[in-house]
Design a protein around this motif. Structure first.
Motif, PDB file in Angstrom:
ATOM      1  N   PRO A 664       0.808  -1.227   0.000  1.00 21.26           N
ATOM      2  CA  PRO A 664       0.000   0.000   0.000  1.00 21.26           C
ATOM      3  C   PRO A 664       0.838   1.273   0.000  1.00 21.26           C
ATOM      4  O   PRO A 664       0.362   2.340  -0.384  1.00 21.26           O
ATOM      5  CB  PRO A 664      -0.814  -0.126   1.292  1.00 21.26           C
ATOM      6  CG  PRO A 664      -0.065  -1.094   2.146  1.00 21.26           C
ATOM      7  CD  PRO A 664       0.612  -2.040   1.205  1.00 21.26           C
ATOM      8  N   PHE A 665       2.102   1.181   0.421  1.00 22.00           N
ATOM      9  CA  PHE A 665       3.003   2.340   0.418  1.00 22.00           C
ATOM     10  C   PHE A 665       4.246   1.962  -0.375  1.00 22.00           C
ATOM     11  O   PHE A 665       4.832   0.905  -0.150  1.00 22.00           O
ATOM     12  CB  PHE A 665       3.360   2.743   1.852  1.00 22.00           C
ATOM     13  CG  PHE A 665       2.169   2.833   2.760  1.00 22.00           C
ATOM     14  CD1 PHE A 665       1.256   3.871   2.628  1.00 22.00           C
ATOM     15  CD2 PHE A 665       1.932   1.854   3.723  1.00 22.00           C
ATOM     16  CE1 PHE A 665       0.141   3.949   3.453  1.00 22.00           C
ATOM     17  CE2 PHE A 665       0.823   1.913   4.553  1.00 22.00           C
ATOM     18  CZ  PHE A 665      -0.082   2.965   4.413  1.00 22.00           C
ATOM     19  N   ARG A 666       4.649   2.818  -1.281  1.00 23.43           N
ATOM     20  CA  ARG A 666       5.711   2.469  -2.230  1.00 23.43           C
ATOM     21  C   ARG A 666       6.993   3.248  -1.944  1.00 23.43           C
ATOM     22  O   ARG A 666       6.968   4.337  -1.380  1.00 23.43           O
ATOM     23  CB  ARG A 666       5.251   2.755  -3.668  1.00 23.43           C
ATOM     24  CG  ARG A 666       3.880   2.193  -4.032  1.00 23.43           C
ATOM     25  CD  ARG A 666       3.912   0.690  -4.227  1.00 23.43           C
ATOM     26  NE  ARG A 666       2.601   0.083  -4.332  1.00 23.43           N
ATOM     27  CZ  ARG A 666       1.856   0.032  -5.435  1.00 23.43           C
ATOM     28  NH1 ARG A 666       2.283   0.584  -6.549  1.00 23.43           N
ATOM     29  NH2 ARG A 666       0.678  -0.566  -5.417  1.00 23.43           N
ATOM     30  N   GLY A 667       8.106   2.666  -2.372  1.00 21.23           N
ATOM     31  CA  GLY A 667       9.378   3.360  -2.303  1.00 21.23           C
ATOM     32  C   GLY A 667      10.151   3.064  -1.034  1.00 21.23           C
ATOM     33  O   GLY A 667       9.613   2.586  -0.039  1.00 21.23           O
ATOM     34  N   PRO A 668      11.467   3.368  -1.060  1.00 25.48           N
ATOM     35  CA  PRO A 668      12.345   3.011   0.064  1.00 25.48           C
ATOM     36  C   PRO A 668      12.125   3.839   1.324  1.00 25.48           C
ATOM     37  O   PRO A 668      12.640   3.486   2.389  1.00 25.48           O
ATOM     38  CB  PRO A 668      13.746   3.260  -0.515  1.00 25.48           C
ATOM     39  CG  PRO A 668      13.541   4.290  -1.590  1.00 25.48           C
ATOM     40  CD  PRO A 668      12.202   4.000  -2.177  1.00 25.48           C
ATOM     41  N   ASP A 669      11.392   4.964   1.245  1.00 25.11           N
ATOM     42  CA  ASP A 669      11.208   5.842   2.405  1.00 25.11           C
ATOM     43  C   ASP A 669       9.824   5.696   3.016  1.00 25.11           C
ATOM     44  O   ASP A 669       9.294   6.654   3.593  1.00 25.11           O
ATOM     45  CB  ASP A 669      11.456   7.296   1.984  1.00 25.11           C
ATOM     46  CG  ASP A 669      12.871   7.507   1.464  1.00 25.11           C
ATOM     47  OD1 ASP A 669      13.803   6.934   2.060  1.00 25.11           O
ATOM     48  OD2 ASP A 669      13.040   8.220   0.459  1.00 25.11           O
ATOM     49  N   SER A 670       9.242   4.517   2.909  1.00 22.82           N
ATOM     50  CA  SER A 670       7.868   4.306   3.374  1.00 22.82           C
ATOM     51  C   SER A 670       7.800   3.626   4.736  1.00 22.82           C
ATOM     52  O   SER A 670       6.748   3.138   5.137  1.00 22.82           O
ATOM     53  CB  SER A 670       7.106   3.470   2.344  1.00 22.82           C
ATOM     54  OG  SER A 670       7.792   2.253   2.076  1.00 22.82           O
ATOM     55  N   ALA A 671       8.910   3.613   5.471  1.00 20.79           N
ATOM     56  CA  ALA A 671       8.942   2.888   6.738  1.00 20.79           C
ATOM     57  C   ALA A 671       7.884   3.387   7.715  1.00 20.79           C
ATOM     58  O   ALA A 671       7.187   2.590   8.354  1.00 20.79           O
ATOM     59  CB  ALA A 671      10.335   2.984   7.365  1.00 20.79           C
ATOM     60  N   SER A 672       7.739   4.705   7.836  1.00 24.16           N
ATOM     61  CA  SER A 672       6.792   5.267   8.814  1.00 24.16           C
ATOM     62  C   SER A 672       5.379   4.790   8.538  1.00 24.16           C
ATOM     63  O   SER A 672       4.622   4.454   9.461  1.00 24.16           O
ATOM     64  CB  SER A 672       6.852   6.797   8.777  1.00 24.16           C
ATOM     65  OG  SER A 672       8.122   7.250   9.188  1.00 24.16           O
ATOM     66  N   ASP A 673       5.006   4.753   7.264  1.00 22.66           N
ATOM     67  CA  ASP A 673       3.652   4.325   6.904  1.00 22.66           C
ATOM     68  C   ASP A 673       3.434   2.866   7.287  1.00 22.66           C
ATOM     69  O   ASP A 673       2.371   2.501   7.811  1.00 22.66           O
ATOM     70  CB  ASP A 673       3.423   4.513   5.410  1.00 22.66           C
ATOM     71  CG  ASP A 673       3.488   5.976   5.000  1.00 22.66           C
ATOM     72  OD1 ASP A 673       2.867   6.805   5.686  1.00 22.66           O
ATOM     73  OD2 ASP A 673       4.157   6.278   3.999  1.00 22.66           O
ATOM     74  N   TYR A 674       4.419   2.022   7.021  1.00 20.74           N
ATOM     75  CA  TYR A 674       4.256   0.604   7.340  1.00 20.74           C
ATOM     76  C   TYR A 674       4.298   0.330   8.844  1.00 20.74           C
ATOM     77  O   TYR A 674       3.664  -0.601   9.337  1.00 20.74           O
ATOM     78  CB  TYR A 674       5.339  -0.214   6.635  1.00 20.74           C
ATOM     79  CG  TYR A 674       5.034  -0.463   5.172  1.00 20.74           C
ATOM     80  CD1 TYR A 674       3.960  -1.262   4.805  1.00 20.74           C
ATOM     81  CD2 TYR A 674       5.811   0.109   4.167  1.00 20.74           C
ATOM     82  CE1 TYR A 674       3.671  -1.493   3.462  1.00 20.74           C
ATOM     83  CE2 TYR A 674       5.530  -0.107   2.834  1.00 20.74           C
ATOM     84  CZ  TYR A 674       4.454  -0.908   2.490  1.00 20.74           C
ATOM     85  OH  TYR A 674       4.159  -1.128   1.167  1.00 20.74           O
ATOM     86  N   LEU A 675       5.033   1.151   9.582  1.00 19.70           N
ATOM     87  CA  LEU A 675       5.153   0.930  11.018  1.00 19.70           C
ATOM     88  C   LEU A 675       3.867   1.237  11.775  1.00 19.70           C
ATOM     89  O   LEU A 675       3.704   0.807  12.915  1.00 19.70           O
ATOM     90  CB  LEU A 675       6.302   1.767  11.573  1.00 19.70           C
ATOM     91  CG  LEU A 675       7.693   1.212  11.230  1.00 19.70           C
ATOM     92  CD1 LEU A 675       8.759   2.276  11.434  1.00 19.70           C
ATOM     93  CD2 LEU A 675       8.000  -0.032  12.068  1.00 19.70           C
ATOM     94  N   VAL A 676       2.946   1.954  11.136  1.00 18.06           N
ATOM     95  CA  VAL A 676       1.674   2.254  11.787  1.00 18.06           C
ATOM     96  C   VAL A 676       0.950   0.969  12.163  1.00 18.06           C
ATOM     97  O   VAL A 676       0.447   0.814  13.287  1.00 18.06           O
ATOM     98  CB  VAL A 676       0.790   3.137  10.876  1.00 18.06           C
ATOM     99  CG1 VAL A 676      -0.627   3.243  11.449  1.00 18.06           C
ATOM    100  CG2 VAL A 676       1.404   4.521  10.708  1.00 18.06           C
ATOM    101  N   ASP A 677       0.897   0.022  11.236  1.00 19.50           N
ATOM    102  CA  ASP A 677       0.189  -1.232  11.503  1.00 19.50           C
ATOM    103  C   ASP A 677       0.878  -2.008  12.619  1.00 19.50           C
ATOM    104  O   ASP A 677       0.223  -2.573  13.498  1.00 19.50           O
ATOM    105  CB  ASP A 677       0.118  -2.069  10.227  1.00 19.50           C
ATOM    106  CG  ASP A 677      -0.713  -3.329  10.415  1.00 19.50           C
ATOM    107  OD1 ASP A 677      -1.868  -3.215  10.857  1.00 19.50           O
ATOM    108  OD2 ASP A 677      -0.197  -4.429  10.125  1.00 19.50           O
ATOM    109  N   LEU A 678       2.224  -2.071  12.582  1.00 20.81           N
ATOM    110  CA  LEU A 678       2.955  -2.779  13.621  1.00 20.81           C
ATOM    111  C   LEU A 678       2.683  -2.148  14.988  1.00 20.81           C
ATOM    112  O   LEU A 678       2.463  -2.852  15.984  1.00 20.81           O
ATOM    113  CB  LEU A 678       4.449  -2.771  13.303  1.00 20.81           C
ATOM    114  CG  LEU A 678       5.357  -3.518  14.281  1.00 20.81           C
ATOM    115  CD1 LEU A 678       6.446  -4.281  13.526  1.00 20.81           C
ATOM    116  CD2 LEU A 678       6.023  -2.544  15.266  1.00 20.81           C
TER     117      LEU A 678
END
Length: 919
Positions: A664-678
């Protein structure tokens, strides 16, 4: 589909086409055909006038599906499907009757000879005319004695790649199942109908006439041919090729600017060249054997001894096959290795011979997209110098230098290596001496022996695997002149597969629907029982490459000393544990040794439970960690387990896959977006008060094709887990141990240090070996539950394997090779993206890469069926490759780390060919 033709076309013939379609539509299992759509006044065919010209018009329904037209390569499944479709059509037309079928048609193969004469008269290219005329004369000569026995019935007579539509099978390959053109339907030879189909396949055959055999086999399985029809098939294919070529040449002579004719001319010339370039006796034999008829065995009763001085039963046959015991450390690549082994055996035993019908390993060809010519159609014999060679049957001797041919009744004996004073043309009586073996001063000499049924033919010494049935019928085994041991048994991979399937539990899958039988490996290569060499681009288990001699020696030596369990005290377990601990980051100083990655991950989870006293584990979606109860529980890849997302136990908490390409979030700088679920998952666990045991993840997204995690993802995920007392597990089973090139461990790419590291696969180079590395206080937490023990984990042999693998990785600089060759390979794959839109991305680093195929680069629609078909095509081209990812649309590129630059280039060329020519 509105079909329009000139009014001169016979109405009764159009009515026959419509009637045939309706006849087929009434059959329950007939191929798909378009419906006949009547006009508003109920008529099927109308006459209309346009600009004072009358036309006949009819309407047919549209038949969905993809055509096979203009595809350079058709897989065997498509070729077989075309044969089966032709058979189904002929079977269902057998009881069809219509007066419009009885017509004169240029393409009717019953009239091929007269039609060719008529067409040839208009061809002005004398060279082309002569070639076409000679081919037709030869075909008619073979057909004439067979024609009276050929069945006649209604036939479509144009089931070709142009006139069918197809659908993809489970492997993504197009299988023809519908027919769209009935313009050539006639009352004609049944086998002529199949000949038309086979001829159309020859321009997809890459020059190999044997390519049509699967189509013939599939036809025969549906609508059996008679033996006389099988014998007539090849000359009818040649006749069809002649008519196609003659028709095109005639049209060009009349209308040189006809673009339609020019567009088909290359294909038709290819068909003609392949058809007329094949040896007709061989093709007849191959066809007969393919469908279950056989060629009469050679009558050898009454033959006398070829080698009267030699006791045939004392001839020692040597094994030069893929599993030959004398082949070690790639010595089969040395020049004249076969002769060296033959001579050594002859010196030891007196007389030695190679085996007829053997697929020679020495002729295997690495980095070749074509199978090798290595099926021996002869025997080489090494025997005492001065031995007599006598005529086993009477005949005329033909001589060219040291090559002799004894031409007898229905068979010729080819001999090389003789010393003889006989002249060319000499009549030889049975038992008469032809010559002797060897030269002055030599203790042994060599004789090459070959039989051939075609007197005028100089046969090849070797054939490819797919040609073996045809050529072995024409060049039968000479064992009647030697001994039974001088003929090799034919490998039967299908029988072995049946045995495997009967006893080997079904959940234990194998690569490919029809897998090659692989019995030898060397470096990055695998060899099947036919001597076909494959580039192994998927085997991350063999880090060093296959059959590494240094590892083989170390294992044999240790096994000759001791192999037992790790509760005994011996040096290797201490040395290997120390070596692993020094490779890990500071603080990770304690090692468990197990047998596999599944066990390593299972143990890591148990350690997290024991150390924290908690149960909840976080993991990533799309991941795979193993097959044990615990490691399977945290595996969420639906490619490995379609029920994975609905069957996780309540202590498992999967978080959104940080897939930077299609997530759902693209590119190498998308860590913050993915960490929301975690973070939300952790907060939910906090609210319940159950606590967190740990978090397991691959530092590089392995199962998805080697996709890098977003920058900083693991560092922040680890922090969040550790704040709650949980442990962080790095699953390095696939991505660690130098495979990434730049880094020895995958977690180094994320600048983190885990609490527990799990490894396996490559650390044993195929030997069952795994490990868990952690801190001492974590390891000792397990003692509260009792001691840990693995019978074979950490055994003396396993530890020596582990130490030797690490030594070789270091000494041969394989991590550096992974970096250099991996960069080269990735660059080559990225270059293909510019030419082939199917490639959506190239993931990974070092020698852990993934090529992701998509149908649309914006929507990222997974090209699942295409990926499966590409893997099958790569197998044809000599590359072992498999798909990965939840959508099975990513090539799993994980070769041995010894991969050579030229092997990387070969893989790129093979993939390029697959994408360019079709799959």
């Amino acid at each position: 589909m509105l079909k329009i033709c000139h009014a001169e076309y016979e109405l009764i013939e159009l009515e026959a086409q419509n009637a045939a379609i309706r006849h087929l539509l009434a059959k329950p299992d007939a191929p798909r055909v378009p419906e006949v759509v009547p006009s508003l006044n109920g008529r099927d065919i109308l006459t209309i006038t346009v600009r004072e010209q009358d036309y006949l018009v009819r309407l047919l329904g549209f038949l969905p599906g993809r055509t096979l037209t203009q595809r350079k390569h058709l897989p065997q499944a498509a070729a077989a499907g075309l044969g089966a479709l032709s058979a189904r059509l002929a079977r269902d037309l057998a009881d069809f009757e219509h007066p419009g079928l009885h017509r004169h048609l240029q393409w009717d193969l019953r009239r091929a000879g007269p039609v060719a004469v008529q067409l040839l008269s208009a061809i002005t290219d004398h060279e082309a005319r002569d070639r076409i005329a000679k081919a037709m004369v030869a075909a008619v000569k073979r057909l004439q004695p067979l024609a009276a026995g050929l069945r006649v019935q209604p036939v479509h007579h144009d089931v070709t790649d142009d006139n069918v539509v197809s659908h993809p099978d489970a492997h993504g390959q197009q299988v023809p199942d519908g027919v769209i053109d009935f313009g050539d339907i006639i009352q004609g030879w049944l086998v002529g109908d199949l000949a038309v189909t086979c001829a159309s396949l020859l321009h997809h055959a890459d020059g190999n006439p044997f390519y049509i055999l699967p189509a013939i086999k599939a036809y025969h399985a549906v609508y059996p041919l008679q033996e006389v029809e099988a014998k007539a098939l090849w000359p009818l294919i040649v006749a069809r090729a002649v008519i196609l070529a003659a028709s095109s040449e005639q049209q060009l002579a009349i209308d040189p600017d006809n673009e339609y004719v020019r567009g088909n001319l290359d294909f038709e010339r290819q068909i003609f060249d392949v058809a007329t370039g094949a040896q007709p006796d061989v093709m007849e034999a191959a066809i007969l054997r393919t469908i279950g008829f056989d060629v009469a065995p050679l009558a050898t009763e009454g033959w006398s001894a070829l080698l009267p001085d030699i006791d045939r039963q004392q001839i020692a046959a040597i094994d030069l096959s893929v599993t030959g015991p004398d082949f070690v450390d790639a010595n089969w690549q040395k020049p004249d290795m076969d002769w060296r082994l033959l001579a050594q055996t002859a010196i030891a035993s007196g007389t030695a011979a190679t085996r007829y019908g053997e697929f020679r390993l020495s002729l295997a060809t690495p980095l070749s997209m074509a199978p090798p010519e290595n099926f021996a159609l002869h025997n080489d014999v090494c025997l005492p110098s001065g031995s007599t060679v006598a005529a086993p049957f009477p005949g005329l001797l033909q001589r060219q230098g040291q090559h002799f041919v004894l031409v007898g009744e229905g068979v010729s004996l080819h001999l090389d290596g003789l010393d003889s004073a006989l002249e060319d043309g000499a009549a030889i009586e049975q038992g008469a001496t032809i010559g002797t073996i060897g030269s002055e001063g030599s203790a042994i000499g060599g004789l090459r022996i070959q039989l051939c049924r075609v007197p005028s033919l100089v046969p090849p010494l070797f054939a490819t695997a797919d040609q073996a049935d045809g050529w072995s019928a024409i060049c039968p085994s000479p064992i009647a002149l030697l001994s039974a041991s001088c003929e090799a048994p034919r490998p039967d991979a299908s029988a072995l597969l049946s045995l495997r399937n009967a006893r080997f539990a079904k959940p234990q899958k194998h690569y490919y629907e029809t897998p090659p039988q692989i019995e030898r490996g060397w470096r990055e290569f695998l060899f099947d029982m036919h001597g076909r060499c494959y580039l192994d681009m998927v085997n991350n288990v063999t880090t060093l490459g296959h059959a590494h001699p240094r590892l083989t020696t170390a294992i044999a030596h240790q096994w000759s000393l001791l192999n037992t369990n790790s509760r005994f005290h011996y040096s290797a377990v201490a040395e290997f544990s120390e070596r692993l601990a020094t490779l890990a980051p500071e603080g990770l100083d304690c090692v468990f040794l197990v047998n596999s990655g599944s066990e390593a991950n299972d143990l890591a989870i148990r350690l997290a439970w024991a150390h924290t006293g908690k149960k909840n584990m976080l993991c990533l979606l799309e991941a795979y960690h193993g097959w044990t109860v615990a490691s399977d529980a945290v595996s969420t890849s639906i490619a490995d387990n379609p029920q994975a997302l609905t069957t996780r136990p309540d202590w498992v908490h999967p978080v959104i896959s940080p897939n930077t390409y299609r997530g759902p979030f693209r590119g190498p700088d998308s860590a913050s977006d993915y960490l929301v679920d975690l973070t939300e998952k952790l907060q939910s666990i906090d609210e319940k008060g159950d606590g967190v045991a740990g978090f397991i993840a691959e530092p590089v997204y392995g199962n998805a094709g080697g996709i890098a995690l977003p920058h900083g993802y693991l560092a922040r995920a680890y922090d969040a887990v550790r704040q709650r007392g949980g442990l962080c597990i790095a699953d390095e089973v696939q991505v660690g141990y130098g495979r990434l090139g730049e880094h020895f461990w995958g977690f180094e790419s994320q600048d983190v240090v885990p609490d527990i590291v799990t490894i396996a696969k490559g650390m044993g180079n195929g030997h069952p070996l795994g490990a868990v590395i952690t801190r001492r206080e974590i390891a000792e937490s397990l003692e509260r539950e009792g001691y840990f023990f693995s019978s074979a984990g950490g055994s003396p042999v396993s530890c020596v394997v582990g130490l030797t693998v690490l030594d070789i990785l270091r000494d041969e600089k394989l991590q550096e090779n992974a970096s250099v060759v991996g960069d080269r390979l990735k660059a080559g794959l990225i270059e293909l993206m510019d030419r082939f839109p199917l490639i959506g991305a190239v993931h990974g680093t070092g020698l852990y890469l993934g090529v992701e195929f998509v149908r649309d680069r914006e929507a990222l629609t997974p090209a699942t069926e295409e990926t499966a078909a590409i893997c099958e095509r790569l197998l044809d081209l000599g590359v072992i490759m498999q798909p990965t990812g939840d959508h099975l649309n990513v090539l799993k590129i994980k070769p041995p780390l010894c991969l050579a630059p030229e092997s990387a280039d070969f893989f790129v060329r093979a993939l390029e060919k697959a994408l360019q020519d079709g799959f």
